[in-house]
Write an enzyme that holds these catalytic residues in place. Sequence first.
Site: not given
Length: 259
Positions: A139, A152
Amino acid sequence: MPSYALITGASSGLGLAMAEALARRGYPLLLVARQRDPLESIATELTQRFGVEVLFRACDLGEPLRLSGFLLEIEESDRRIDLLVNCAGIRSYGHFLAQEWADEQDLIELNILALTRLCHAIGNRMAVHGGGQILNVASIAGFQPGPWMASYAASKAYVLSFSEALREELRQTGIKVSVLCPGPVLSPHRVIGRLRAARCMSPEEVALYTVRALARNRAIIIPGKRNRWLARAPRLTSRWLTRKLAGTINKMFRPHQPL
Ligand SMILES: NC(=O)c1ccc[n+]([C@@H]2O[C@H](COP(=O)([O-])OP(=O)(O)OC[C@H]3O[C@@H](n4cnc5c(N)ncnc54)[C@H](OP(=O)(O)O)[C@@H]3O)[C@@H](O)[C@H]2O)c1
């Protein structure tokens, strides 16, 4: 020996869009997610639309024993995996101390451990067969620390670093490794908070960009001009400023929850 593209997290969002984009290009598929029913209907639909073979396997990849069972099945089958797409991933938002530990552990098991183990097991099979391609989904959150989604962002930083390292290491084996770093994607489970949908790319746009980049063996795939700029920005500023900015932005966009 029949060869397949193995896609994890293929029942929803980006994984599903990747499955469709690859089926459209004629790849036989092996789809994985936890729930069997969505996988079954997706397999039927993709076979009908694109005439490719689509196998599926319900497996909780975050459960090491279940993952072992799945890998053993692949080992014992005569199926060859030419493309591994490690897309399954979960998010956490909010104050780290307010998270349930079990959720944090699930995130690490899936985003880091399962992905790494799949690369190891499938990578070894690819090496025996003289090559293959691995796409790991990180990401743009992996380019800097992510206060308010600390584990995350850290898990995606791991995926980014691991994939780049693997690319160099595996070059001689004929295995190509790429890492996909999307910005916000409008997937069904995504909690958008105050982030406007207009700022998100669709999973289909991201998948189309990605399969084209894979064909060109790109190392780091960042769909969207704005996202490419955001990925570069941390290298142009000091780390303390990057941390502060990332924290402020994540705090603004996180779903409302007591901290
Ligand atoms: N959406 C975004 O804005 C965005 C941005 C950047 C990066 N990403 C990354 O892109 C990937 C896909 O995200 P998404 O938002 O498209 O996902 P999503 O729509 O939430 O779908 C997640 C997929 O993973 C499967 N899954 C979840 N836990 C699993 C487990 N323990 N074992 C096996 N399968 C599991 C889910 O199916 P089951 O529930 O049936 O298991 C589903 O197929 C993730 O790695 C995410 O971090 C997403």
